[in-house]
Design a protein around this motif. Sequence first.
Motif, PDB file in Angstrom:
ATOM      1  N   ASP A  75       0.845  -1.198   0.000  1.00  0.00           N
ATOM      2  CA  ASP A  75       0.000   0.000   0.000  1.00  0.00           C
ATOM      3  C   ASP A  75       0.878   1.244   0.000  1.00  0.00           C
ATOM      4  OD1 ASP A  75      -2.087  -1.734   0.118  1.00  0.00           O
ATOM      5  OD2 ASP A  75      -2.629  -1.315   2.189  1.00  0.00           O
ATOM      6  N   SER A  76       0.845   1.976  -1.095  1.00  0.00           N
ATOM      7  CA  SER A  76       1.697   3.146  -1.250  1.00  0.00           C
ATOM      8  C   SER A  76       0.966   4.410  -0.829  1.00  0.00           C
ATOM      9  CB  SER A  76       2.148   3.277  -2.704  1.00  0.00           C
ATOM     10  OG  SER A  76       1.116   3.860  -3.496  1.00  0.00           O
ATOM     11  N   ARG A  77       1.700   5.519  -0.855  1.00  0.00           N
ATOM     12  CA  ARG A  77       1.111   6.847  -0.657  1.00  0.00           C
ATOM     13  C   ARG A  77       0.892   7.562  -1.985  1.00  0.00           C
ATOM     14  NH1 ARG A  77       6.096   8.491   2.927  1.00  0.00           N
ATOM     15  NH2 ARG A  77       6.947   7.218   1.243  1.00  0.00           N
ATOM     16  N   ILE A  78       1.112   6.871  -3.075  1.00  0.00           N
ATOM     17  CA  ILE A  78       1.039   7.476  -4.402  1.00  0.00           C
ATOM     18  C   ILE A  78      -0.364   8.019  -4.665  1.00  0.00           C
ATOM     19  CG2 ILE A  78       1.144   6.998  -6.881  1.00  0.00           C
ATOM     20  CD1 ILE A  78       3.327   4.875  -6.168  1.00  0.00           C
ATOM     21  N   ALA A  79      -0.426   9.330  -4.936  1.00  0.00           N
ATOM     22  CA  ALA A  79      -1.680  10.013  -5.292  1.00  0.00           C
ATOM     23  C   ALA A  79      -2.717   9.960  -4.190  1.00  0.00           C
ATOM     24  CB  ALA A  79      -2.254   9.431  -6.582  1.00  0.00           C
ATOM     25  N   ASN A  80      -2.285   9.745  -2.933  1.00  0.00           N
ATOM     26  CA  ASN A  80      -3.271   9.562  -1.865  1.00  0.00           C
ATOM     27  C   ASN A  80      -3.690  10.891  -1.258  1.00  0.00           C
ATOM     28  OD1 ASN A  80      -1.333  10.319   0.046  1.00  0.00           O
ATOM     29  ND2 ASN A  80      -1.426   8.410   1.194  1.00  0.00           N
ATOM     30  N   TRP A  81      -4.428  10.811  -0.145  1.00  0.00           N
ATOM     31  CA  TRP A  81      -5.010  11.983   0.500  1.00  0.00           C
ATOM     32  C   TRP A  81      -3.958  12.992   0.951  1.00  0.00           C
ATOM     33  CZ3 TRP A  81      -2.755  11.166   5.161  1.00  0.00           C
ATOM     34  CH2 TRP A  81      -2.531   9.827   5.543  1.00  0.00           C
ATOM     35  N   GLY A  82      -2.702  12.597   1.047  1.00  0.00           N
ATOM     36  CA  GLY A  82      -1.642  13.513   1.447  1.00  0.00           C
ATOM     37  C   GLY A  82      -0.846  14.087   0.293  1.00  0.00           C
ATOM     38  N   ARG A  83      -1.217  13.738  -0.937  1.00  0.00           N
ATOM     39  CA  ARG A  83      -0.473  14.181  -2.117  1.00  0.00           C
ATOM     40  C   ARG A  83      -1.431  14.776  -3.144  1.00  0.00           C
ATOM     41  NH1 ARG A  83       4.297   9.599  -2.876  1.00  0.00           N
ATOM     42  NH2 ARG A  83       5.250   9.948  -0.819  1.00  0.00           N
ATOM     43  N   PRO A  84      -1.700  16.061  -3.050  1.00  0.00           N
ATOM     44  CA  PRO A  84      -2.693  16.691  -3.930  1.00  0.00           C
ATOM     45  C   PRO A  84      -2.213  16.791  -5.368  1.00  0.00           C
ATOM     46  CG  PRO A  84      -1.592  18.340  -2.600  1.00  0.00           C
ATOM     47  CD  PRO A  84      -1.131  17.010  -2.082  1.00  0.00           C
ATOM     48  N   ILE A  85      -3.124  17.160  -6.225  1.00  0.00           N
ATOM     49  CA  ILE A  85      -2.886  17.209  -7.657  1.00  0.00           C
ATOM     50  C   ILE A  85      -1.804  18.218  -8.032  1.00  0.00           C
ATOM     51  CG2 ILE A  85      -4.677  18.944  -8.090  1.00  0.00           C
ATOM     52  CD1 ILE A  85      -3.898  15.856 -10.292  1.00  0.00           C
ATOM     53  N   THR A  86      -1.551  19.201  -7.179  1.00  0.00           N
ATOM     54  CA  THR A  86      -0.522  20.206  -7.456  1.00  0.00           C
ATOM     55  C   THR A  86       0.849  19.813  -6.919  1.00  0.00           C
ATOM     56  OG1 THR A  86      -1.197  21.337  -5.435  1.00  0.00           O
ATOM     57  CG2 THR A  86      -2.152  22.129  -7.508  1.00  0.00           C
ATOM     58  N   GLY A  87       0.947  18.635  -6.298  1.00  0.00           N
ATOM     59  CA  GLY A  87       2.220  18.208  -5.721  1.00  0.00           C
ATOM     60  C   GLY A  87       3.203  17.739  -6.778  1.00  0.00           C
ATOM     61  N   CYS A 153     -11.187   5.936  -2.865  1.00  0.00           N
ATOM     62  CA  CYS A 153     -10.938   6.754  -1.669  1.00  0.00           C
ATOM     63  C   CYS A 153     -10.685   8.186  -2.119  1.00  0.00           C
ATOM     64  CB  CYS A 153      -9.767   6.159  -0.884  1.00  0.00           C
ATOM     65  SG  CYS A 153      -9.503   6.886   0.743  1.00  0.00           S
ATOM     66  N   ALA A 154      -9.507   8.718  -1.866  1.00  0.00           N
ATOM     67  CA  ALA A 154      -9.218  10.107  -2.206  1.00  0.00           C
ATOM     68  C   ALA A 154      -8.843  10.241  -3.675  1.00  0.00           C
ATOM     69  CB  ALA A 154      -8.078  10.621  -1.328  1.00  0.00           C
ATOM     70  N   GLY A 155      -9.237  11.371  -4.268  1.00  0.00           N
ATOM     71  CA  GLY A 155      -8.783  11.655  -5.624  1.00  0.00           C
ATOM     72  C   GLY A 155      -9.901  11.841  -6.626  1.00  0.00           C
ATOM     73  N   TRP A 156      -9.489  12.177  -7.854  1.00  0.00           N
ATOM     74  CA  TRP A 156     -10.443  12.522  -8.898  1.00  0.00           C
ATOM     75  C   TRP A 156     -11.438  11.390  -9.158  1.00  0.00           C
ATOM     76  CZ3 TRP A 156     -11.241  10.381 -13.816  1.00  0.00           C
ATOM     77  CH2 TRP A 156     -12.178  11.086 -14.590  1.00  0.00           C
ATOM     78  N   ALA A 157     -10.954  10.154  -9.177  1.00  0.00           N
ATOM     79  CA  ALA A 157     -11.832   9.016  -9.458  1.00  0.00           C
ATOM     80  C   ALA A 157     -12.204   8.257  -8.198  1.00  0.00           C
ATOM     81  CB  ALA A 157     -11.155   8.075 -10.456  1.00  0.00           C
ATOM     82  N   GLY A 158     -12.053   8.876  -7.049  1.00  0.00           N
ATOM     83  CA  GLY A 158     -12.187   8.141  -5.795  1.00  0.00           C
ATOM     84  C   GLY A 158     -13.593   7.751  -5.414  1.00  0.00           C
ATOM     85  N   ARG A 159     -14.607   8.514  -5.852  1.00  0.00           N
ATOM     86  CA  ARG A 159     -15.960   8.297  -5.341  1.00  0.00           C
ATOM     87  C   ARG A 159     -16.991   8.014  -6.425  1.00  0.00           C
ATOM     88  NH1 ARG A 159     -16.114  13.605  -1.286  1.00  0.00           N
ATOM     89  NH2 ARG A 159     -13.883  13.566  -0.788  1.00  0.00           N
ATOM     90  N   ASP A 160     -16.588   8.002  -7.661  1.00  0.00           N
ATOM     91  CA  ASP A 160     -17.536   7.990  -8.772  1.00  0.00           C
ATOM     92  C   ASP A 160     -17.195   6.838  -9.716  1.00  0.00           C
ATOM     93  OD1 ASP A 160     -18.624   8.587 -11.417  1.00  0.00           O
ATOM     94  OD2 ASP A 160     -19.139  10.566 -10.632  1.00  0.00           O
ATOM     95  N   GLY A 161     -18.127   5.887  -9.864  1.00  0.00           N
ATOM     96  CA  GLY A 161     -17.870   4.746 -10.716  1.00  0.00           C
ATOM     97  C   GLY A 161     -17.636   5.115 -12.164  1.00  0.00           C
ATOM     98  N   SER A 162     -18.370   6.103 -12.674  1.00  0.00           N
ATOM     99  CA  SER A 162     -18.179   6.491 -14.069  1.00  0.00           C
ATOM    100  C   SER A 162     -16.789   7.078 -14.281  1.00  0.00           C
ATOM    101  CB  SER A 162     -19.257   7.488 -14.499  1.00  0.00           C
ATOM    102  OG  SER A 162     -19.177   8.692 -13.745  1.00  0.00           O
ATOM    103  N   ARG A 163     -16.275   7.808 -13.299  1.00  0.00           N
ATOM    104  CA  ARG A 163     -14.906   8.324 -13.415  1.00  0.00           C
ATOM    105  C   ARG A 163     -13.884   7.184 -13.368  1.00  0.00           C
ATOM    106  NH1 ARG A 163     -14.262  14.020 -10.014  1.00  0.00           N
ATOM    107  NH2 ARG A 163     -15.856  15.194 -11.163  1.00  0.00           N
ATOM    108  N   MET A 164     -14.135   6.200 -12.533  1.00  0.00           N
ATOM    109  CA  MET A 164     -13.215   5.054 -12.477  1.00  0.00           C
ATOM    110  C   MET A 164     -13.158   4.350 -13.825  1.00  0.00           C
ATOM    111  SD  MET A 164     -14.053   3.442  -8.738  1.00  0.00           S
ATOM    112  CE  MET A 164     -14.307   4.579  -7.355  1.00  0.00           C
ATOM    113  N   LEU A 165     -14.314   4.151 -14.434  1.00  0.00           N
ATOM    114  CA  LEU A 165     -14.339   3.489 -15.736  1.00  0.00           C
ATOM    115  C   LEU A 165     -13.685   4.363 -16.803  1.00  0.00           C
ATOM    116  CD1 LEU A 165     -17.938   1.968 -15.602  1.00  0.00           C
ATOM    117  CD2 LEU A 165     -15.750   0.830 -15.123  1.00  0.00           C
ATOM    118  N   GLN A 166     -13.899   5.680 -16.739  1.00  0.00           N
ATOM    119  CA  GLN A 166     -13.235   6.585 -17.677  1.00  0.00           C
ATOM    120  C   GLN A 166     -11.724   6.533 -17.482  1.00  0.00           C
ATOM    121  OE1 GLN A 166     -14.452  10.711 -17.384  1.00  0.00           O
ATOM    122  NE2 GLN A 166     -12.896  11.396 -18.829  1.00  0.00           N
TER     123      GLN A 166
END
Length: 295
Positions: A75-87, A153-166
């Motif tokens: 389990d990495s920290r890659i793109a997680n809740w502590g690493r925002p999109i501007t990081g 979990c955290a992130g652009w595709a974290g909560r939305d199934g359609s985003r995950m599929l996209q």
Amino acid sequence: MREAPAPVEGIRLSGIGDEAGSTLLEQIRALELVGWHTIELRTVDGIPLADLSDRHFERVAEALSDARMSTVCLDSRIANWGRPITGDLEADLTELRTLARRCGQVGTRYVRIMSYPNDGLDDADWRDEALRRLRILAAEAEQSGLVLLHENCAGWAGRDGSRMLQMLETVGGPALRLLFDMGNGVEYEYDGYELLRQIVDHVAHVHVKDARGPASAAVYTLPGDGECRVADCLRLLVARGYSGVWSVEPHLRVRPHEGLAGAGHERLGPFVTYARRLEELIRNEVARPVGGAPR
């Protein structure tokens, strides 16, 4: 050593080790107590896996081998809740390259990631940058023979199934699949079971977690005692041919995103109780379900 049942053909049971103890020996001991022989690693001695020294991780690999404990995922920290999109993307690439070596040492191809929480971008720019980064990460993973598991979990595709599929369609290739955590919906305010119905055919790994709301004060429970339809989720996975690992993440004494980390003796007992409750739930409600898969 207690031998665990094989409640569903092809399914292995596991747990995120640091939910049971800080040291690797505590983590191994907890899994041995319930007769499970597969572990998911997140931290050892309170240290993220990519930050361990080479010698420290060599000792981890040796101890797991001696215990005949297989590793399902790092389990990495890659793109997680502590690493925002501007990081700094380079921090994630560096972590991935370190974990690629360490996956080889413990015999797994799976690395858990997320998809970058927003940090002031508009939705379109957030999407474009998240997908750009994920393409780069997936290409790096594919070269190393790894599979990135994106958690809901955290992130652009974290909560939305359609985003995950996209995300899967846009990134493409064999190096990105989905990790479904059935308990995250309570804290992030979505219906986890309905999400699973959208993505189930792309799920390669599962976290078993249960909770009840409200989101602002989520209470984590034993599996089956919360609002997350744990048995329904497991039955749906079985009905759709899932044959991977179900890995417990109780969150009863350890919640990294909240800075909660109970002492060893505070973790072991609840972890064992949680694991045995899951076995009971599987025997009674999943292995021999009545009426087929839920709708």
